[in-house]
Design an enzyme around this catalytic site. Structure first.
Site, PDB file in Angstrom:
ATOM      1  CG  ASP A   1      -2.187  -0.552   1.118  1.00  0.00           C
ATOM      2  OD1 ASP A   1      -2.476  -1.019   0.012  1.00  0.00           O
ATOM      3  OD2 ASP A   1      -2.956  -0.532   2.095  1.00  0.00           O
TER       4      ASP A   1
ATOM      5  CE  LYS B   1      -8.729   1.484  -1.792  1.00  0.00           C
ATOM      6  NZ  LYS B   1      -9.507   1.950  -2.924  1.00  0.00           N
TER       7      LYS B   1
ATOM      8  CG  MET C   1      -7.920   8.049   6.140  1.00  0.00           C
ATOM      9  SD  MET C   1      -8.801   6.712   5.355  1.00  0.00           S
ATOM     10  CE  MET C   1      -9.320   5.743   6.764  1.00  0.00           C
TER      11      MET C   1
HETATM   12  N1  SAH Z   1      -4.400   0.695   8.707  1.00  0.00           N
HETATM   13  C1  SAH Z   1      -3.762   1.957   8.982  1.00  0.00           C
HETATM   14  C2  SAH Z   1      -4.665   3.126   8.666  1.00  0.00           C
HETATM   15  C3  SAH Z   1      -4.944   3.283   7.189  1.00  0.00           C
HETATM   16  S1  SAH Z   1      -5.984   4.629   6.870  1.00  0.00           S
HETATM   17  C4  SAH Z   1      -3.327   1.990  10.459  1.00  0.00           C
HETATM   18  O1  SAH Z   1      -3.717   1.115  11.228  1.00  0.00           O
HETATM   19  O2  SAH Z   1      -2.580   2.892  10.805  1.00  0.00           O
HETATM   20  C5  SAH Z   1      -4.829   5.870   6.411  1.00  0.00           C
HETATM   21  C6  SAH Z   1      -4.713   6.909   7.485  1.00  0.00           C
HETATM   22  O3  SAH Z   1      -3.912   6.427   8.554  1.00  0.00           O
HETATM   23  C7  SAH Z   1      -4.035   8.186   7.048  1.00  0.00           C
HETATM   24  O4  SAH Z   1      -4.929   9.037   6.366  1.00  0.00           O
HETATM   25  C8  SAH Z   1      -3.631   8.764   8.381  1.00  0.00           C
HETATM   26  O5  SAH Z   1      -4.734   9.326   9.051  1.00  0.00           O
HETATM   27  C9  SAH Z   1      -3.229   7.501   9.136  1.00  0.00           C
HETATM   28  N2  SAH Z   1      -1.788   7.229   9.021  1.00  0.00           N
HETATM   29  C10 SAH Z   1      -1.213   6.118   8.567  1.00  0.00           C
HETATM   30  N3  SAH Z   1       0.125   6.190   8.656  1.00  0.00           N
HETATM   31  C11 SAH Z   1       0.401   7.396   9.196  1.00  0.00           C
HETATM   32  C12 SAH Z   1       1.592   8.072   9.550  1.00  0.00           C
HETATM   33  N4  SAH Z   1       2.799   7.530   9.382  1.00  0.00           N
HETATM   34  N5  SAH Z   1       1.490   9.301  10.088  1.00  0.00           N
HETATM   35  C13 SAH Z   1       0.288   9.873  10.310  1.00  0.00           C
HETATM   36  N6  SAH Z   1      -0.867   9.288   9.976  1.00  0.00           N
HETATM   37  C14 SAH Z   1      -0.820   8.056   9.436  1.00  0.00           C
END
Ligand code: SAH
Length: 279
Positions: A46, A68, A183
């Site tokens: 991803d 995505k 998000m």
């Molecule tokens: N499955 C992932 C979330 C995916 S949705 C998890 O458990 O973290 C994608 C969102 O995750 C982004 O829009 C942001 O809000 C958050 N996100 C993921 N990685 C991030 C990072 N390194 N720093 C800040 N926000 C992050």
């Protein structure tokens, strides 16, 4: 480096492993995740997977992007699951790498369901979710005895790209002292309005954590009412986690990354905040 003694599973051909990589820092990979990468024939990753993690792939492993990102043209979810099934049927060891945890706002559940439907065997390896690891790296505890016994993880974005209607924002505002939003940048103004309308204080502490756990992590502290201004002024870009609640104030005492860069931490600030709130 020594590992605790445990039996690490063999990656069998024809299987799909759905693995969370954590929020970015490769040091937050689990032992199971590294074991998976070491054995994979194909990695389907991803957008939020740190490229440094992909460098761990063994020679000959095929690496495919299936990212995505909200609002940008990207692989359709159906195409991604189709690809996973296709590769598994070709008897590949298929590693589906996802940022954070695969089962938290990551569509891991949907992908796993499609595998079940197709009769493909799979394993799930949890990862540290951005809302957990990101806060820890920002020096903000998710809970603290004096501030909250509840925490809510919420997405600011639904399948149609809108503020999720299915979220009862008023109930979240009233019931959860700490709100961790994924998000949520795109619709932050609408979300802030909903939280304020439901009675959250305009001066309530809030923080935005960008690129959490990576070397370019940035954290901006603000208040709920000033959040939209701060997002605009700092031209904040995703990925970002937004957190609202009194725990943000603990950062003055617990910003351990800041401390490594010369920030002096003091417990007094936190005590003052507490006195102000209780007095
Ligand atoms: N499955 C992932 C979330 C995916 S949705 C998890 O458990 O973290 C994608 C969102 O995750 C982004 O829009 C942001 O809000 C958050 N996100 C993921 N990685 C991030 C990072 N390194 N720093 C800040 N926000 C992050």
């Amino acid at each position: 480096m020594k590992w605790p003694k445990c039996e690490l599973p063999m990656f069998e051909p024809g299987w799909v492993w759905l693995v969370g990589t954590g929020p970015g820092d490769p040091g937050l990979l689990t032992v199971h995740a590294v074991n998976a990468i070491n054995q994979a024939d194909v990695i389907v990753f991803d957008a939020l997977v740190n490229p440094a993690i992909l460098e761990l792939a063994p020679a000959g492993c095929v690496i495919e992007y299936a990212g995505k990102r909200g609002g940008k043209p990207s692989a359709k979810q159906r195409d991604i699951t189709f690809r996973l099934i296709e590769l598994a049927r070709k008897k590949k060891r298929v590693l589906r790498l996802k940022g954070g945890d695969p089962f938290i706002f990551g569509r891991g559940g949907e992908e796993a369901l499609a595998l079940v439907e197709a009769g493909i065997r799979f394993r799930v390896v949890p990862g540290i979710s951005a809302g957990v690891g990101g806060l820890a790296y920002a020096g903000i505890p998710l809970t603290h005895r004096d501030t909250n016994q509840t925490v809510t993880f919420v997405t600011g974005h639904d399948a149609r790209g809108l503020v999720p209607n299915a979220v009862d924002w008023s109930a979240v505002a009233k019931g959860s002292p700490v709100i961790v939003m994924y998000m949520a940048l795109k619709h932050h103004e609408a979300i802030v309005s909903k939280l304020l309308a439901a009675g959250r204080r305009p001066d309530e502490p809030a923080a935005i954590i960008c690129n959490a756990t990576l070397s370019d992590q940035s954290v901006v502290e603000t208040t709920l009412a000033s959040l939209p201004l701060v997002v605009a002024e700092n031209a904040i870009q995703p990925p970002a986690i937004i957190v609202v609640g009194a725990v943000v104030e603990l950062r003055a005492a617990l910003d351990w990354i800041g401390m490594m860069n010369g920030r002096s931490l003091t417990v007094d600030t936190w005590d003052m905040c507490r006195q102000r709130e209780t007095g």
